[in-house]
Design a protein around this motif. Structure first.
Motif, short mmCIF file in Angstrom:
data_model
loop_
_atom_site.label_atom_id
_atom_site.label_comp_id
_atom_site.label_asym_id
_atom_site.label_seq_id
_atom_site.Cartn_x
_atom_site.Cartn_y
_atom_site.Cartn_z
N TRP A 98 18.46 -8.36 -26.56
CA TRP A 98 17.53 -9.24 -25.87
C TRP A 98 16.10 -8.72 -26.03
CZ3 TRP A 98 14.04 -8.96 -21.79
CH2 TRP A 98 13.59 -10.18 -21.29
N ILE A 99 15.92 -7.41 -25.90
CA ILE A 99 14.59 -6.81 -26.06
C ILE A 99 14.10 -7.00 -27.50
CG2 ILE A 99 13.31 -4.63 -26.08
CD1 ILE A 99 15.11 -3.77 -23.68
N ILE A 100 14.98 -6.79 -28.48
CA ILE A 100 14.61 -6.96 -29.89
C ILE A 100 14.26 -8.42 -30.16
CG2 ILE A 100 15.50 -6.90 -32.26
CD1 ILE A 100 17.13 -4.39 -31.37
N ALA A 101 15.05 -9.35 -29.63
CA ALA A 101 14.77 -10.77 -29.82
C ALA A 101 13.43 -11.16 -29.21
CB ALA A 101 15.90 -11.62 -29.23
N LEU A 102 13.11 -10.59 -28.06
CA LEU A 102 11.83 -10.85 -27.41
C LEU A 102 10.68 -10.37 -28.29
CD1 LEU A 102 10.20 -11.79 -24.95
CD2 LEU A 102 10.57 -9.52 -23.98
N ILE A 103 10.82 -9.17 -28.83
CA ILE A 103 9.78 -8.62 -29.71
C ILE A 103 9.63 -9.49 -30.96
CG2 ILE A 103 9.21 -6.65 -31.21
CD1 ILE A 103 10.61 -4.88 -29.04
N HIS A 121 13.85 1.99 -36.54
CA HIS A 121 13.29 3.14 -35.85
C HIS A 121 13.79 3.13 -34.42
CE1 HIS A 121 10.43 3.93 -39.10
NE2 HIS A 121 10.37 2.62 -39.21
N ARG A 122 14.33 4.23 -33.98
CA ARG A 122 14.85 4.32 -32.62
C ARG A 122 13.72 4.75 -31.70
NH1 ARG A 122 19.63 4.26 -30.36
NH2 ARG A 122 20.70 4.21 -32.34
N LYS A 123 13.52 3.99 -30.63
CA LYS A 123 12.52 4.30 -29.62
C LYS A 123 13.20 4.29 -28.26
CE LYS A 123 9.02 4.51 -32.34
NZ LYS A 123 8.42 5.77 -32.64
N GLU A 124 12.88 5.24 -27.46
CA GLU A 124 13.44 5.30 -26.12
C GLU A 124 12.38 4.79 -25.16
OE1 GLU A 124 14.90 8.65 -22.94
OE2 GLU A 124 15.34 8.97 -25.06
N ILE A 125 12.79 3.90 -24.25
CA ILE A 125 11.88 3.41 -23.24
C ILE A 125 12.46 3.70 -21.87
CG2 ILE A 125 10.89 1.61 -24.71
CD1 ILE A 125 12.64 -0.42 -23.19
#
Length: 178
Positions: free
Chosen positions: A91-96, A63-67
């Motif tokens: 990096w953001i995905i790995a953190l999540i 799912h694509r989310k814009e932040i």
């Protein structure tokens, strides 16, 4: 229309296997439903021991989310990602994923360290084989050439252990915000 009063019911068209299935069930004095439950239990028993979360198939849909990030937040993410061998998005995905309980995610630097670790382990294994060969030739006492080989193996193992411990500590600190 499906039978909503029994949500665990499965209806299967066995096609050409129906007669063989009925004969199998009769031979083993089982109802077709009981025999089918045994088959399902057997096929899924390894999944059940790993827990319900493991039994559910992983979702591969993205799912694509814009932040929106401030300039400071973006610089922070980019700096962390670069320092740890990730793209900012990865990096953001790995953190999540780490926060979801999937464990720390290794970056490119850690992966390179693990690759180097494998080479070190191969060297250690080769040296241990050398030591074993020298031990076989031991007849009258310790061989002086054995001491430097053993010392080098011990040094390599100590260095390797320290490097792996540092990589693990960096991952723990990174993903737990310490």
């Amino acid at each position: 229309m499906p039978d909503c009063s029994r949500p665990n019911r499965i209806n299967i068209d066995l096609g050409p296997y129906k007669q063989r299935w009925v004969a199998y069930c009769a031979l083993h004095q089982l109802t077709p439903s009981a025999a089918f439950r045994q088959v399902v239990a057997k096929l899924t028993e390894n999944m059940a021991t790993a827990g319900d979360a493991a039994a559910a198939p992983p979702t591969t849909r993205k799912h694509r989310k814009e932040i929106g990030l401030t300039d400071a937040e973006l610089r922070f993410v980019e700096a962390c990602a670069e320092a740890e061998g990730f793209s900012p998005t990865r990096w953001i995905i790995a953190l999540i994923q780490a926060r979801m309980g999937n464990g720390a995610q290794f970056g490119q630097f850690e992966l390179a360290a693990l690759g180097k670790s494998n080479l070190i382990l191969l060297t250690i294994a080769r040296q241990l084989r050398q030591i074993a060969g020298m031990q076989q030739g031991l007849a009258g006492g310790p061989m002086p050439e054995l001491l430097p080989v053993v010392a080098e193996v011990r040094t390599r193992i100590a260095n390797h252990t320290a490097e792996v411990a540092q990589a693990i500590a960096r991952n723990i600190e990174r993903w737990h915000g310490k």
